[in-house]
Scaffold this motif. Structure first.
Motif, mmCIF file in Angstrom:
data_model
loop_
_atom_site.group_PDB
_atom_site.id
_atom_site.type_symbol
_atom_site.label_atom_id
_atom_site.label_comp_id
_atom_site.label_asym_id
_atom_site.label_seq_id
_atom_site.Cartn_x
_atom_site.Cartn_y
_atom_site.Cartn_z
ATOM 1 N N GLU A 176 47.131 68.798 11.021
ATOM 2 C CA GLU A 176 47.046 69.565 12.264
ATOM 3 C C GLU A 176 48.387 70.202 12.628
ATOM 4 N N TYR A 177 49.490 69.520 12.281
ATOM 5 C CA TYR A 177 50.815 70.079 12.550
ATOM 6 C C TYR A 177 51.024 71.360 11.744
ATOM 7 N N ARG A 178 50.634 71.341 10.486
ATOM 8 C CA ARG A 178 50.786 72.518 9.634
ATOM 9 C C ARG A 178 49.885 73.648 10.118
ATOM 10 N N GLU A 179 48.633 73.319 10.431
ATOM 11 C CA GLU A 179 47.687 74.347 10.876
ATOM 12 C C GLU A 179 48.135 74.982 12.187
ATOM 13 N N GLY A 180 48.684 74.170 13.088
ATOM 14 C CA GLY A 180 49.197 74.720 14.335
ATOM 15 C C GLY A 180 50.365 75.654 14.101
ATOM 16 N N SER A 181 51.233 75.308 13.152
ATOM 17 C CA SER A 181 52.371 76.162 12.838
ATOM 18 C C SER A 181 51.914 77.486 12.226
ATOM 19 N N TYR A 182 50.934 77.410 11.305
ATOM 20 C CA TYR A 182 50.411 78.638 10.703
ATOM 21 C C TYR A 182 49.715 79.506 11.752
ATOM 22 N N ALA A 183 49.047 78.872 12.692
ATOM 23 C CA ALA A 183 48.359 79.622 13.741
ATOM 24 C C ALA A 183 49.334 80.398 14.627
ATOM 25 N N LEU A 184 50.565 79.898 14.739
ATOM 26 C CA LEU A 184 51.591 80.590 15.528
ATOM 27 C C LEU A 184 52.301 81.678 14.735
ATOM 28 N N GLY A 185 51.911 81.861 13.473
ATOM 29 C CA GLY A 185 52.489 82.925 12.660
ATOM 30 C C GLY A 185 53.648 82.502 11.789
ATOM 31 N N CYS A 186 53.911 81.212 11.664
ATOM 32 C CA CYS A 186 55.019 80.735 10.830
ATOM 33 C C CYS A 186 54.643 80.815 9.351
ATOM 34 N N THR A 187 55.636 81.069 8.525
ATOM 35 C CA THR A 187 55.416 81.075 7.090
ATOM 36 C C THR A 187 55.374 79.640 6.568
ATOM 37 N N ARG A 188 55.073 79.513 5.262
ATOM 38 C CA ARG A 188 55.024 78.177 4.668
ATOM 39 C C ARG A 188 56.371 77.476 4.787
ATOM 40 N N TRP A 189 57.465 78.180 4.463
ATOM 41 C CA TRP A 189 58.776 77.543 4.454
ATOM 42 C C TRP A 189 59.277 77.269 5.861
ATOM 43 N N GLN A 190 58.915 78.121 6.817
ATOM 44 C CA GLN A 190 59.235 77.806 8.210
ATOM 45 C C GLN A 190 58.493 76.548 8.660
ATOM 46 N N THR A 191 57.258 76.429 8.234
ATOM 47 C CA THR A 191 56.478 75.238 8.572
ATOM 48 C C THR A 191 57.075 73.990 7.938
ATOM 49 N N VAL A 192 57.467 74.112 6.671
ATOM 50 C CA VAL A 192 58.057 72.962 5.981
ATOM 51 C C VAL A 192 59.362 72.539 6.647
ATOM 52 N N CYS A 193 60.231 73.510 6.931
ATOM 53 C CA CYS A 193 61.560 73.197 7.455
ATOM 54 C C CYS A 193 61.527 72.724 8.897
ATOM 55 N N HIS A 194 60.734 73.384 9.727
ATOM 56 C CA HIS A 194 60.796 73.132 11.166
ATOM 57 C C HIS A 194 59.701 72.195 11.690
ATOM 58 N N VAL A 195 58.669 71.948 10.894
ATOM 59 C CA VAL A 195 57.574 71.097 11.356
ATOM 60 C C VAL A 195 57.447 69.849 10.490
ATOM 61 N N VAL A 196 57.223 70.059 9.186
ATOM 62 C CA VAL A 196 56.934 68.929 8.311
ATOM 63 C C VAL A 196 58.155 68.015 8.167
ATOM 64 N N LEU A 197 59.304 68.596 7.840
ATOM 65 C CA LEU A 197 60.500 67.774 7.625
ATOM 66 C C LEU A 197 60.949 67.083 8.909
ATOM 67 N N LYS A 198 60.846 67.765 10.024
ATOM 68 C CA LYS A 198 61.247 67.142 11.288
ATOM 69 C C LYS A 198 60.305 66.013 11.671
ATOM 70 N N SER A 199 59.014 66.195 11.417
ATOM 71 C CA SER A 199 58.059 65.134 11.740
ATOM 72 C C SER A 199 58.241 63.915 10.849
ATOM 73 N N ALA A 200 58.626 64.167 9.592
ATOM 74 C CA ALA A 200 58.782 63.068 8.637
ATOM 75 C C ALA A 200 60.193 62.505 8.602
ATOM 76 N N LEU A 201 61.074 62.974 9.495
ATOM 77 C CA LEU A 201 62.481 62.584 9.434
ATOM 78 C C LEU A 201 62.713 61.071 9.470
ATOM 79 N N PRO A 202 62.069 60.308 10.359
ATOM 80 C CA PRO A 202 62.303 58.851 10.338
ATOM 81 C C PRO A 202 61.945 58.200 9.007
ATOM 82 N N SER A 203 60.819 58.606 8.428
ATOM 83 C CA SER A 203 60.420 58.040 7.132
ATOM 84 C C SER A 203 61.355 58.489 6.015
#
Length: 295
Positions: A176-203
């Motif tokens: 859902e985090y990725r889909e929300g980012s794509y829905a806002l017009g973010c590219t794949r790498w913007q999604t990876v850098c600003h959404v996925v990596l930040k969400s997974a930072l503790p792990s």
């Protein structure tokens, strides 16, 4: 057997297992602490001089562990810095770019590195990495053995651990985090850098700490490529050095039981155990903060 009785038997067995594990852990801590603290409270070696002394020469009664501490942390931190970009890039590739190929081919391939014995890594480092150091840096590298060579070998050894844990961390991020980012017009790498990596930072931080723990405690492979110079502080990354673990393995074989040198080596073991416990505490703190953040 009645269901209630069977349940009680199960509870008793599991409780006994927990008690046994706890007993083993406490026994190990008490045994290492008893032998290690003897250096300071019975043999008269000052704790300050032990930690800050710059010469480890047990035969002369000089027990300065600072060169060993510096060697351990230098190799651990440098190997982590070398392995982390590769591990993180590989994890992004497996989870975000080519998940089918990554899961079926790449991840099993990288996990095969875990099964390679440490002595094999040491032999490769001794024949390949040390030779490469001599070829690249010339006379400045001496025999090629040094902190940098040890860090390169350790980076390869911890790569499977950090990579696998990073893959699991990125895969655990909800779609859902990725889909929300794509829905806002973010590219794949913007999604990876600003959404996925930040969400997974503790792990991801937990993966890094576990990799550092593995590197900090490694002995055989490092001993074969780092040079084993314990007497003085290393002056640079190309200088031969020693770590806490290499000093322990090389010293215990020659130390007389009950001597000051013997107890000093146990003190090195106590220091290693303390650092391992610190890493574990850091992992738990990161995990709790990550849970609160995701919650």
């Amino acid at each position: 057997m009645p269901k209630r009785s069977l349940e009680n038997v199960g509870l008793g067995l599991t409780g006994a297992c927990v008690a046994l594990v706890a007993l083993v852990v406490v026994t190990l801590i008490v045994m290492v602490a008893e032998q290690g603290l003897t250096t300071f409270f019975v043999d008269g070696v000052g704790f300050g001089s032990f930690i800050t002394g710059q010469n480890w020469i047990p035969t002369d009664g000089r027990f300065g562990a600072l060169p060993l501490i510096v060697g351990s942390f230098s190799v651990t931190i440098l190997s982590t810095l070398l392995a982390l970009p590769v591990a993180l890039g590989s994890a992004v590739f497996v989870v975000e770019v080519q998940p089918v190929f990554g899961r079926r081919v790449f991840q099993p391939l990288i996990e095969l590195l875990v099964g390679i014995p440490s002595v094999v890594y040491g032999l490769i480092g001794l024949t390949v990495v040390n030779a490469a150091m001599r070829a690249v840096f010339g006379d400045a590298a001496g025999t090629g053995a040094g902190i940098l060579s040890g860090a390169i070998v350790l980076a390869v050894m911890i790569l499977p651990t950090v990579t696998t844990l990073s893959i699991d961390a990125l895969a655990a991020v909800p779609n859902e985090y990725r889909e929300g980012s794509y829905a806002l017009g973010c590219t794949r790498w913007q999604t990876v850098c600003h959404v996925v990596l930040k969400s997974a930072l503790p792990s991801l931080m937990t993966a890094v700490i576990l990799g550092m723990t593995r590197a900090f405690g490694e002995t055989l492979a490092v001993q074969m490529v780092i040079g084993g110079v314990e007497k003085a502080m290393p002056g640079g990354l190309l200088d031969p050095a020693a770590t806490l673990t290499t000093a322990l393995t090389s010293g215990l074989a020659n130390a007389t039981t009950g001597s000051v040198e013997y107890h000093a080596l146990w003190s090195l073991g106590l220091l290693l155990m303390g650092m391992s416990l610190l890493f574990i505490v850091i992992i738990h703190v990161i995990g709790k903060r990550g849970a609160k953040r995701n919650g």
